[in-house]
Write an enzyme that holds these catalytic residues in place. Structure first.
Site, PDB file in Angstrom:
ATOM      1  N   SER A   1      10.888  10.845   6.163  1.00 42.12           N
ATOM      2  CA  SER A   1       9.785  12.058   6.107  1.00 42.12           C
ATOM      3  C   SER A   1      10.150  13.447   6.113  1.00 42.12           C
ATOM      4  O   SER A   1      11.422  13.390   6.882  1.00 42.12           O
ATOM      5  CB  SER A   1       8.767  11.814   7.404  1.00 42.12           C
ATOM      6  OG  SER A   1       7.832  12.861   7.399  1.00 42.12           O
TER       7      SER A   1
ATOM      8  N   LYS B   1      11.949   9.421  13.232  1.00 42.12           N
ATOM      9  CA  LYS B   1      12.499   9.439  11.644  1.00 42.12           C
ATOM     10  C   LYS B   1      13.818  10.462  11.938  1.00 42.12           C
ATOM     11  O   LYS B   1      14.748  10.252  11.190  1.00 42.12           O
ATOM     12  CB  LYS B   1      11.364  10.499  10.858  1.00 42.12           C
ATOM     13  CG  LYS B   1      10.250   9.694  10.625  1.00 42.12           C
ATOM     14  CD  LYS B   1      10.396   8.493   9.774  1.00 42.12           C
ATOM     15  CE  LYS B   1       9.407   7.686   9.464  1.00 42.12           C
ATOM     16  NZ  LYS B   1       9.627   6.466   8.503  1.00 42.12           N
TER      17      LYS B   1
ATOM     18  N   TYR C   1       6.470   9.826  16.439  1.00 42.52           N
ATOM     19  CA  TYR C   1       6.846   9.703  14.999  1.00 42.52           C
ATOM     20  C   TYR C   1       7.926  10.518  14.621  1.00 42.52           C
ATOM     21  O   TYR C   1       9.006   9.989  13.931  1.00 42.52           O
ATOM     22  CB  TYR C   1       5.627  10.098  14.232  1.00 42.52           C
ATOM     23  CG  TYR C   1       5.837   9.897  12.750  1.00 42.52           C
ATOM     24  CD1 TYR C   1       5.927   8.675  11.776  1.00 42.52           C
ATOM     25  CD2 TYR C   1       5.857  11.132  11.874  1.00 42.52           C
ATOM     26  CE1 TYR C   1       6.339   8.639  10.620  1.00 42.52           C
ATOM     27  CE2 TYR C   1       6.354  11.073  10.429  1.00 42.52           C
ATOM     28  CZ  TYR C   1       6.303  10.014   9.820  1.00 42.52           C
ATOM     29  OH  TYR C   1       6.415   9.814   8.407  1.00 42.52           O
TER      30      TYR C   1
ATOM     31  N   SER D   1       0.760  -1.229  -0.027  1.00 42.61           N
ATOM     32  CA  SER D   1      -0.065  -0.004   0.076  1.00 42.61           C
ATOM     33  C   SER D   1       0.909   1.313  -0.107  1.00 42.61           C
ATOM     34  O   SER D   1       2.106   1.094   0.242  1.00 42.61           O
ATOM     35  CB  SER D   1      -0.886  -0.016   1.177  1.00 42.61           C
ATOM     36  OG  SER D   1      -0.201   0.116   2.381  1.00 42.61           O
TER      37      SER D   1
ATOM     38  N   ILE E   1       3.087   4.639  -0.244  1.00 38.19           N
ATOM     39  CA  ILE E   1       4.099   5.087  -1.250  1.00 38.19           C
ATOM     40  C   ILE E   1       5.214   3.605  -1.784  1.00 38.19           C
ATOM     41  O   ILE E   1       5.557   3.925  -2.414  1.00 38.19           O
ATOM     42  CB  ILE E   1       5.240   5.806  -0.106  1.00 38.19           C
ATOM     43  CG1 ILE E   1       4.354   7.433   0.005  1.00 38.19           C
ATOM     44  CG2 ILE E   1       6.629   5.979  -0.787  1.00 38.19           C
ATOM     45  CD1 ILE E   1       5.150   8.005   1.222  1.00 38.19           C
TER      46      ILE E   1
END
Length: 330
Positions: free
Chosen positions: A187, A204, A200, A55, A57
């Site tokens: 990200s 990253k 999150y 699913s 990217i």
């Protein structure tokens, strides 16, 4: 006269760079590679191992690569979805790929004990893996001070430790071949802190630390390390996103009217970054890219702007709406 010429040159460079940063939907380096660099067709015949390929990217990067005849090992938890993606890849390849050229590997990336076995499946099937694309991961929406520590542990297990372990497995293969390419879908939150996504964002930033270190350690070897940094993108990430409470999903969705990059465009830019072996590539619709440049190169201006605009502005740039405080805390 000499210094005047230098001054004019710097001024012109700054103007051109600023204009491109505002007009392009990626950083200026990646934009130049897209226009003037190597085409993804140069990857034809290469083998790319993609996690989280069922699913978002990962799926659309697989499609972009398949169009150019790239052989694929598609890994994710859902076998039926992997088969759907495989069928689409074969269709998009227009005869460049046969059934044997796209391998599906049902795999839970958080099960680190299975990494060597699953990666070996791809190596044994194709004879090699040229590029590992670590894409699997989940986002988060939660207040920083209302996040349970168990959420931090669980998100880091998926977004960081699983990525690091699988890469170490792949490194054994790359070292034996004498070359390789590791890529991670990070990200823009890994570059500039994102409000209401503390865990999150932390995961990253950790990815950037790990993989920048890996790149430097191997600077004299034939190992390329690419950090892919998308901004807001149309995927199903909000449905699966963590909140601040363990075991809870955000169960939200994007709106077609949101200001986001399409997953198709993001997947293609990923392919451009891979073939040109960039170190770090940013992707996002205006004003995400110029905003990121300001944050990196003009931090005082950036902080002053945030003081005036508030964190809500940054959140709105990311999610095309203001944060619902209650939904992040409960």
């Amino acid at each position: 006269m000499f210094f005047t010429a230098i001054g004019i040159g710097v001024f012109v460079y700054g103007v051109v760079f600023s204009v491109l940063a505002c007009l392009a939907d990626c950083d200026v380096e990646l934009w130049l590679y897209e226009k003037l660099g190597k085409s993804p067709r140069r990857l034809k015949g290469k083998v790319v191992f993609i996690t989280g390929a069922s699913s978002g990217i990962g799926e659309h990067t697989a499609y972009s690569l398949a169009k150019f005849g790239v052989k694929l090992a598609l890994a994710a938890r859902r076998p039926h979805e992997l088969q759907r993606v495989k069928n689409k890849c074969l269709e998009l390849s227009k005869g460049q790929l046969e059934d044997k050229d796209v391998l599906t590997i049902p795999m839970d990336v958080t099960d680190c004990s299975s990494h060597k076995r699953h990666f070996s499946m791809a190596v044994n099937h194709f004879g090699k893996v040229d590029i590992l694309l670590n894409n699997a991961g989940r986002s988060q929406r939660a207040e920083w001070d209302a996040t349970e520590l168990a959420v931090d542990h669980q998100l880091f297990e998926l977004n960081v430790f699983a990525v690091v372990n699988l890469t170490r497995v792949a490194m054994e293969h790359f070292n034996a071949m004498g070359q390789g390419h590791v890529a991670v879908v990070s990200s823009l939150a890994g570059i500039i802190g994102a409000p209401h996504s503390g865990t999150y964002t932390g995961s990253k930033h950790a990815i950037h630390g790990y993989f920048n270190s890996l790149r430097i350690e191997n600077i004299r070897k034939k190992l390329n390390v690419t950090l892919l940094c998308p901004g807001p993108t149309f995927t199903n990430f909000l449905g699966e996103a963590f909140t601040g409470k363990i075991g809870q999903k955000l169960n939200s969705s994007t709106d077609p009217k949101d200001k986001r990059m399409t997953a198709e465009r993001c997947g293609y830019l990923n392919a451009v970054a891979l073939v040109n072996k960039t170190r770090e590539s940013w992707m996002g619709v205006f004003p995400i890219i110029p905003f990121t440049y300001i944050g990196i190169y003009f931090p005082i201006i950036f902080n002053c702007a945030l003081q005036i605009l508030g964190p809500e502005y940054l959140f709105k740039l990311r999610d095309s709406k203001k944060p619902d405080q209650n939904s992040h805390k409960d």
